[in-house]
Design an enzyme around this catalytic site. Structure first.
Site, PDB file in Angstrom:
ATOM      1  N   GLU A 100     -14.967   2.238  22.814  1.00 40.42           N
ATOM      2  CA  GLU A 100     -16.292   1.650  22.665  1.00 40.42           C
ATOM      3  C   GLU A 100     -17.398   2.699  22.796  1.00 40.42           C
ATOM      4  O   GLU A 100     -17.260   3.656  23.548  1.00 40.42           O
ATOM      5  CB  GLU A 100     -16.513   0.598  23.766  1.00 40.42           C
ATOM      6  N   ASP A 130     -13.214  -8.366  31.433  1.00 39.78           N
ATOM      7  CA  ASP A 130     -14.300  -7.635  30.782  1.00 39.78           C
ATOM      8  C   ASP A 130     -14.061  -7.335  29.321  1.00 39.78           C
ATOM      9  O   ASP A 130     -14.681  -6.464  28.749  1.00 39.78           O
ATOM     10  CB  ASP A 130     -14.588  -6.342  31.540  1.00 39.78           C
TER      11      ASP A 130
END
Lengths: 362, 362
Positions: free
Chosen positions: B68, B239
């Site tokens: 990410e 998450d």
């Protein structure tokens, strides 16, 4: 200097190619050979275009410029580039565009390479332009006009020489000093160069016209009357919203080739056209699924904005070239505790970590 | 070692904080003071939340994990973090999560700092949890259960001690070795620690429950019956899409606080709820625009997924702390030609660049 194979390394270390290293690498390989080999990597990745995760760049715009992240992945490797565009930077001696990039392993998420990409972007932009021209420019073209003689100009010249044999240049810039710099830098490298007093004069007799100006605004570097039948236009400078170089009428007469339409429609010359205006994707031409140049009279336009896969190819090429060289240093970038889940223990066992205990009262 | 003020530097150089440097810096400052000061930076940036450009992270998912990029900007500075999440990495001695980040000047687009962020992320995640708890946990809470005793557990413990005075820990992990590691690491640091045989046992008497497990899947670490009135739940481990830790019924009984709803709805515990389920933004509580804990019986839940502004705050803090220290090295990252538009000339004038001419025939 490190010369161990890049594969047999400590898990915490990531090879870093500095600006100095990149210059060493480019000069060791030779500029023209570097451009040719890099173009081959870019070509190979365009050919397997469908393997890539593609997304328009992630841009953060401000009044002075833009900072962008350009990620992509082929499922085995992941790459991204950080690049800024700040036209006013030259006022205080900074680059308009600087960049660096990271190449990583998809299976572990671990970075495999961090590299400067200011020089590398200049090279990949030029290599991509020349690669496109090999499919689009008139066969045997040897004369190119370059309008805009800034930082990218010489790289374009070298790439077109290396890949297409272009050896006659017609240069023009509104800043005569830029043209003189370009002419000086290219002296002795096998070009016949003519400095021109206008864009109009520059395009006379040119089979390829490269526009690579830098202003962040709509400009008309080429007007319709300057573009003759059979010409290939390599439009490099118009590459963000609000920045174009060509008169709209030229676009309407041209067959337009682009990298990634969702990005080019926002950033390229074709932002002047309706969203539905037909364009051809360059990868289809390279993969043999679409025709590039059809006939001698056709005007072809490569509306280049630069795409993430080209940076991925460039990082892939540099990493392949690094093995066995000393053109990098290792960065201690990744925490590597003895036991992977014991990150805190790594801190505790760090030399001098009695500080941890000593400082608890602070 | 470099000790010049970071401002008076060569344009090509960017300070780099390695893992080694980060450990030096953290230990010099002291873990608890570092967490407190970092939390103050995070708090300050939450308070001016509306200054920030916010976007959900840009994720590249693969079968094994995710890579990410998390960018944000407050209009003066820009920061982004590269972070991976690969649960199977521990099999071959790698970290599940590694990260690094860059902090840059918006006016020029030039990077000001490159830093390891594996350790720094562990610290900022813990600091954010404790910061949220200061607004949400029952007043005077001293006893915390930590379910999941992996890499993040000790950092959570230290942050809750530093910011709230939590000094009683009840630990549980399905891997007893993890609990032992955690207990060993925290020994002598001012905690009364009980190792528990189940999650049920761990939550008994705990006023705060931190869940921080690592599996990339839906799991039920907490069931409804385990959550008593007045409890604060600090849910750190759920998450990403498909990864949650709490039974849905707990969510329905709790007041839920999140960082950035568009991201948390996809990645957090609340991915189990309807898109319209009411949640409160943490920044509103911190800025005094919304109420945190209302009463003693209320169950509060901080559904933490980690947001880009927290990394921005962490980079901002590290940069402020670096001046006058030797906890960094300079990287030659940015091309800095004598004349900004003369990138090619920089190559030409590089020592040994006769290679350029020599190699033209290659």
């Amino acid at each position: 200097m490190p010369t161990v194979p890049i594969a047999d390394r400590h898990l915490n270390l990531v090879p870093f190619v500095s600006v100095h290293h990149m210059m060493e690498l480019v000069l060791e390989i030779g500029v023209e050979r570097f451009l040719k080999e890099l173009a081959a990597y870019i070509e190979e990745d365009f050919r397997r275009w469908e393997d890539f995760d593609k997304t328009p760049r992630v841009a953060s715009h401000s009044r002075e410029g833009v900072i962008e992240l350009m990620p992509t992945s082929d499922g085995r490797h992941y790459g991204f580039k950080y690049v800024n565009g700040h036209p006013k930077n030259t006022r205080d001696g900074r680059q308009t565009v600087t960049a660096f990039g990271v190449y990583a392993d998809v299976e572990t998420g671990y970075p495999l390479l961090i590299s400067e990409m200011t020089i590398l972007t200049a090279l990949r932009t030029a290599a991509t332009s020349a690669l496109a021209a090999r499919y689009l420019a008139p066969k045997g073209a040897r004369c190119m006009a370059i309008i805009g003689n800034g930082a990218q100009a010489e790289f374009q010249a070298m790439a077109f020489k290396a890949l297409l044999g272009v050896d006659r240049l017609r240069l023009f810039d509104i800043d005569q000093g830029a043209t003189e710099k370009c002419q000086r830098n290219l002296a002795g490298l096998g070009f016949e160069i003519v400095a021109c007093a206008s864009g109009q004069e520059a395009v006379e007799g040119a089979e390829i016209v490269t526009t690579v100006t830098a202003d962040k605004q709509y400009a008309t570097i080429l007007t319709d009357n300057m573009v003759g039948a059979g010409m290939h236009i390599n439009a490099v400078g118009g590459d963000c919203p609000g920045k174009t170089e060509l008169h709209r009428d030229i676009l309407l007469r041209s067959d337009i080739f682009v990298e990634y339409p969702p990005q080019t429609r926002v950033e390229g010359e074709i932002q002047q056209l309706d969203a539905g205006h037909p364009v051809q994707e360059l990868w289809r031409v390279i993969a043999g699924r679409a025709v590039g140049r059809r006939d001698k009279g056709q005007i072809t336009l490569f509306d280049s904005v630069g795409f993430a896969t080209e940076d991925f190819s460039a990082l892939r090429y540099v990493r392949d070239k690094l093995s066995g060289t000393s053109h990098y240093v290792d960065l201690d970038l990744l925490a590597d505790p003895d036991e992977p889940r014991d990150l805190f223990g790594m801190l505790l066992r760090f030399p001098g970590s009695s500080l941890l205990a000593k400082r608890q009262g602070v």
